[in-house]
Design a protein around this motif. Structure first.
Motif, PDB file in Angstrom:
ATOM      1  N   VAL A 265       0.637  -0.954   0.052  1.00  0.00           N
ATOM      2  CA  VAL A 265      -0.244  -0.277   0.326  1.00  0.00           C
ATOM      3  C   VAL A 265       1.174   1.062   0.354  1.00  0.00           C
ATOM      4  O   VAL A 265       1.750   1.183   0.017  1.00  0.00           O
ATOM      5  CB  VAL A 265      -0.916   0.000   1.341  1.00  0.00           C
ATOM      6  CG1 VAL A 265      -1.838  -0.967   1.084  1.00  0.00           C
ATOM      7  CG2 VAL A 265       0.178   0.149   2.476  1.00  0.00           C
ATOM      8  N   GLY A 266       0.252   2.305  -0.137  1.00  0.00           N
ATOM      9  CA  GLY A 266       0.675   3.750  -0.733  1.00  0.00           C
ATOM     10  C   GLY A 266      -0.242   4.458   0.315  1.00  0.00           C
ATOM     11  O   GLY A 266      -1.482   3.673   0.753  1.00  0.00           O
ATOM     12  N   CYS A 267       0.358   5.729   0.649  1.00  0.00           N
ATOM     13  CA  CYS A 267      -0.198   6.786   1.310  1.00  0.00           C
ATOM     14  C   CYS A 267      -0.210   8.153   0.370  1.00  0.00           C
ATOM     15  O   CYS A 267       1.690   8.741   1.053  1.00  0.00           O
ATOM     16  CB  CYS A 267      -0.745   6.476   2.512  1.00  0.00           C
ATOM     17  SG  CYS A 267      -1.240   8.548   3.337  1.00  0.00           S
TER      18      CYS A 267
ATOM     19  N   VAL B 109       4.901   0.997   1.410  1.00  0.00           N
ATOM     20  CA  VAL B 109       6.287   0.810   0.614  1.00  0.00           C
ATOM     21  C   VAL B 109       6.424   2.336   0.533  1.00  0.00           C
ATOM     22  O   VAL B 109       7.571   2.698  -0.016  1.00  0.00           O
ATOM     23  CB  VAL B 109       5.663   0.090  -0.925  1.00  0.00           C
ATOM     24  CG1 VAL B 109       5.592  -1.288  -0.305  1.00  0.00           C
ATOM     25  CG2 VAL B 109       4.752   0.029  -1.597  1.00  0.00           C
ATOM     26  N   ALA B 110       5.435   3.289   0.323  1.00  0.00           N
ATOM     27  CA  ALA B 110       5.556   4.173  -0.524  1.00  0.00           C
ATOM     28  C   ALA B 110       4.207   5.522  -0.128  1.00  0.00           C
ATOM     29  O   ALA B 110       3.746   5.399   0.156  1.00  0.00           O
ATOM     30  CB  ALA B 110       6.032   4.753  -2.072  1.00  0.00           C
TER      31      ALA B 110
ATOM     32  N   ALA C 167       9.664   2.786   3.972  1.00  0.00           N
ATOM     33  CA  ALA C 167       8.551   2.984   2.851  1.00  0.00           C
ATOM     34  C   ALA C 167       9.594   3.795   2.207  1.00  0.00           C
ATOM     35  O   ALA C 167      10.646   4.752   2.338  1.00  0.00           O
ATOM     36  CB  ALA C 167       7.339   3.385   2.761  1.00  0.00           C
ATOM     37  N   ARG C 168       9.576   4.204   0.295  1.00  0.00           N
ATOM     38  CA  ARG C 168       9.918   5.399  -0.103  1.00  0.00           C
ATOM     39  C   ARG C 168       9.364   6.350  -0.194  1.00  0.00           C
ATOM     40  O   ARG C 168       8.456   7.000   0.440  1.00  0.00           O
ATOM     41  CB  ARG C 168      10.647   4.727  -2.038  1.00  0.00           C
ATOM     42  CG  ARG C 168      10.972   3.837  -1.625  1.00  0.00           C
ATOM     43  CD  ARG C 168      11.426   3.350  -3.749  1.00  0.00           C
ATOM     44  NE  ARG C 168      10.033   2.097  -3.384  1.00  0.00           N
ATOM     45  CZ  ARG C 168       9.825   0.712  -3.393  1.00  0.00           C
ATOM     46  NH1 ARG C 168      11.482   0.800  -2.435  1.00  0.00           N
ATOM     47  NH2 ARG C 168       9.145   0.008  -3.499  1.00  0.00           N
ATOM     48  N   SER C 169       9.519   7.680  -0.509  1.00  0.00           N
ATOM     49  CA  SER C 169       9.126   9.069  -0.789  1.00  0.00           C
ATOM     50  C   SER C 169       9.024   9.738  -1.940  1.00  0.00           C
ATOM     51  O   SER C 169       9.992   8.994  -2.762  1.00  0.00           O
ATOM     52  CB  SER C 169       9.833   9.779   0.564  1.00  0.00           C
ATOM     53  OG  SER C 169      10.602  10.543   0.081  1.00  0.00           O
ATOM     54  N   TYR C 170       7.636  10.602  -2.174  1.00  0.00           N
ATOM     55  CA  TYR C 170       7.443  11.153  -3.391  1.00  0.00           C
ATOM     56  C   TYR C 170       7.110  12.680  -2.833  1.00  0.00           C
ATOM     57  O   TYR C 170       5.934  12.621  -1.862  1.00  0.00           O
ATOM     58  CB  TYR C 170       6.800  10.282  -4.184  1.00  0.00           C
ATOM     59  CG  TYR C 170       7.142   8.794  -4.906  1.00  0.00           C
ATOM     60  CD1 TYR C 170       7.286   8.858  -5.923  1.00  0.00           C
ATOM     61  CD2 TYR C 170       6.673   7.993  -3.889  1.00  0.00           C
ATOM     62  CE1 TYR C 170       8.465   7.346  -6.586  1.00  0.00           C
ATOM     63  CE2 TYR C 170       7.046   6.781  -4.484  1.00  0.00           C
ATOM     64  CZ  TYR C 170       8.139   6.670  -5.448  1.00  0.00           C
ATOM     65  OH  TYR C 170       8.786   5.504  -6.472  1.00  0.00           O
TER      66      TYR C 170
ATOM     67  N   MET D 204       1.529   6.797  -7.725  1.00  0.00           N
ATOM     68  CA  MET D 204       0.831   5.493  -8.167  1.00  0.00           C
ATOM     69  C   MET D 204       2.070   5.016  -9.558  1.00  0.00           C
ATOM     70  O   MET D 204       1.465   3.896  -9.745  1.00  0.00           O
ATOM     71  CB  MET D 204      -0.276   5.762  -8.556  1.00  0.00           C
ATOM     72  CG  MET D 204      -1.499   6.557  -7.377  1.00  0.00           C
ATOM     73  SD  MET D 204      -2.507   7.108  -7.669  1.00  0.00           S
ATOM     74  CE  MET D 204      -2.327   8.942  -7.357  1.00  0.00           C
ATOM     75  N   ASP D 205       1.765   5.914  -9.900  1.00  0.00           N
ATOM     76  CA  ASP D 205       3.130   5.319 -11.356  1.00  0.00           C
ATOM     77  C   ASP D 205       4.040   4.774 -11.409  1.00  0.00           C
ATOM     78  O   ASP D 205       4.089   4.168 -12.226  1.00  0.00           O
ATOM     79  CB  ASP D 205       3.456   6.727 -12.589  1.00  0.00           C
ATOM     80  CG  ASP D 205       2.091   7.404 -13.135  1.00  0.00           C
ATOM     81  OD1 ASP D 205       0.610   6.565 -13.000  1.00  0.00           O
ATOM     82  OD2 ASP D 205       1.883   8.402 -13.665  1.00  0.00           O
ATOM     83  N   THR D 206       4.617   4.509 -10.254  1.00  0.00           N
ATOM     84  CA  THR D 206       6.231   4.174 -10.267  1.00  0.00           C
ATOM     85  C   THR D 206       5.691   2.668  -9.582  1.00  0.00           C
ATOM     86  O   THR D 206       6.852   1.685 -10.133  1.00  0.00           O
ATOM     87  CB  THR D 206       6.671   5.212  -8.928  1.00  0.00           C
ATOM     88  OG1 THR D 206       7.140   6.641  -9.923  1.00  0.00           O
ATOM     89  CG2 THR D 206       8.380   4.837  -9.397  1.00  0.00           C
ATOM     90  N   GLU D 207       5.120   3.024  -7.894  1.00  0.00           N
ATOM     91  CA  GLU D 207       4.984   1.985  -7.440  1.00  0.00           C
ATOM     92  C   GLU D 207       3.800   0.717  -7.859  1.00  0.00           C
ATOM     93  O   GLU D 207       3.278   0.844  -8.668  1.00  0.00           O
ATOM     94  CB  GLU D 207       4.773   1.979  -5.892  1.00  0.00           C
ATOM     95  CG  GLU D 207       5.719   3.568  -5.386  1.00  0.00           C
ATOM     96  CD  GLU D 207       6.940   2.248  -4.999  1.00  0.00           C
ATOM     97  OE1 GLU D 207       7.071   1.160  -4.635  1.00  0.00           O
ATOM     98  OE2 GLU D 207       7.566   2.896  -4.777  1.00  0.00           O
TER      99      GLU D 207
END
Ligand SMILES: NC(=O)c1ccc[n+]([C@@H]2O[C@H](COP(=O)([O-])OP(=O)(O)OC[C@H]3O[C@@H](n4cnc5c(N)ncnc54)[C@H](O)[C@@H]3O)[C@@H](O)[C@H]2O)c1
Length: 315
Positions: free
Chosen positions: A7-9, A32-33, A51-54, A61-64
């Protein structure tokens, strides 16, 4: 073995913190991000969760490669995030309100319906055991009178007081009470609202009253104010044949149900975490292990439309 969920947030402010705490306690979830428009905020929260940060949600969403994403952004930030999720077929949990206005939410609802996407919206009261008990009580004795309250201070986040960015108090906060009223009393057929404007007309009104007539025949009023030092009363009171019922929220994890009948008053406090409950229900739906999302996007849209009608009676 239970399927692990990635999941991401998007958004790493106050409510994201509650969701991330709940998600990190589930043993089948990997955060994960995370992303935030204020990049250092995302970096700090990412470090807490390994997790990774953006700096923006679309890139995340386009990367993970995700199973689901949480949108915990302010009301004005909705639109492109949901469109990206729909395009990618990515199930999402979105915090209320759906948007600062009705048009954005209606447009997104059509996209979501066409895509058949699994969604959930953060009307967390629906996951409380106390609310289940209230539903049982009103099932054979429909309420005739409804009184709702969101009497509070002005939240300190910078976007909140700006009417065009938050949508206003009814859209941003009182929407929880309106949602609960819809759940327990049914749909509303008539809305009449009056507001005490702020000195600066661009700002959220200081106080509001909303008169409601329900299709069931019940009538009611919902009062909101943002001029108090802190939260004074948030809740819904119902009166029906032979009973009065009061559901209140002192904090996201602190609810009370008081039922008064001829036999006296019985009060019950709950420290159930409804954020964890709604997150679990959504994850189980995403994994195909459950079917207990109590506020999918289309259902939340009805509450949002009611809040918008009360917030901007002239439009
Ligand atoms: N369910 C509840 O009881 C509850 C409680 C509090 C807040 N909320 C809702 O959650 C939402 C967020 O509220 P909050 O209190 O966490 O606000 P906040 O200001 O604390 O956090 C919002 C975060 O989103 C970031 N952000 C703004 N635009 C963005 C964008 N386009 N992309 C990525 N990040 C962006 C901000 O930088 C900030 O860090 C609001 O809609 C609010 O109504 C719900």
């Amino acid at each position: 073995m239970t399927q692990r969920l990635r999941v991401g947030c998007v958004g790493t402010g106050f409510i994201a913190g509650k969701h991330l705490a709940a998600l990190s306690a589930f043993d089948d979830v990997d955060i994960v991000a995370v992303a935030d428009a204020v990049a250092p905020r995302a970096v700090a929260v990412a470090a807490e969760h390994d997790a990774r940060s953006y700096a923006d949600g679309q890139t995340l969403m386009d990367t993970e490669d995700l199973d689901a994403v949480w949108f915990c952004v302010p009301p004005f930030a909705h639109g492109v995030l949901e469109e990206t999720a729909v395009r990618r077929g990515l199930p999402f949990f979105v915090e209320k309100p759906l948007a600062h206005d009705l048009a954005t939410a209606e447009r997104l609802a059509l996209l979501i319906e066409d895509a058949g996407l699994t969604t959930a919206v953060g009307y967390h009261w629906r996951y409380l055991d106390l609310v289940d008990r209230a539903r049982e009580l009103v099932a054979d004795r429909p309420p005739v009178l409804v009184s709702g309250f969101w009497l509070d201070g002005t939240p300190p986040v910078p976007w909140w007081v700006d009417r065009d960015r938050s949508g206003g108090q009814l859209v941003e906060q009182t929407t929880h009470v309106l949602d609960l009223a819809r759940l327990l009393v049914g749909e509303v057929s008539e809305v009449v609202a009056a507001h005490v404007p702020a000195e600066d007309d661009e700002h959220v009104p200081l106080a509001s009253t909303v008169s409601l007539r329900f299709r069931s025949g019940a009538v009611g009023g919902v009062s909101s104010a943002r001029v108090l030092p802190s939260r004074h009363r948030v809740g819904l009171h119902l009166v029906g044949e032979g009973y009065a019922l009061e559901l209140t929220e002192a904090a996201i994890v602190d609810h009370r149900l008081t039922v008064t009948t001829a036999a006296g008053s019985v009060s019950e406090r709950s420290l159930q975490d409804p954020i964890a409950a709604e997150d679990r229900a959504f994850l189980d739906a995403v994994a195909g292990r459950g079917d207990d999302v109590r506020s999918p996007y289309a259902e939340a849209l009805r509450t949002h439309a009611l809040a918008c009608a009360a917030e901007r009676p002239a439009s």
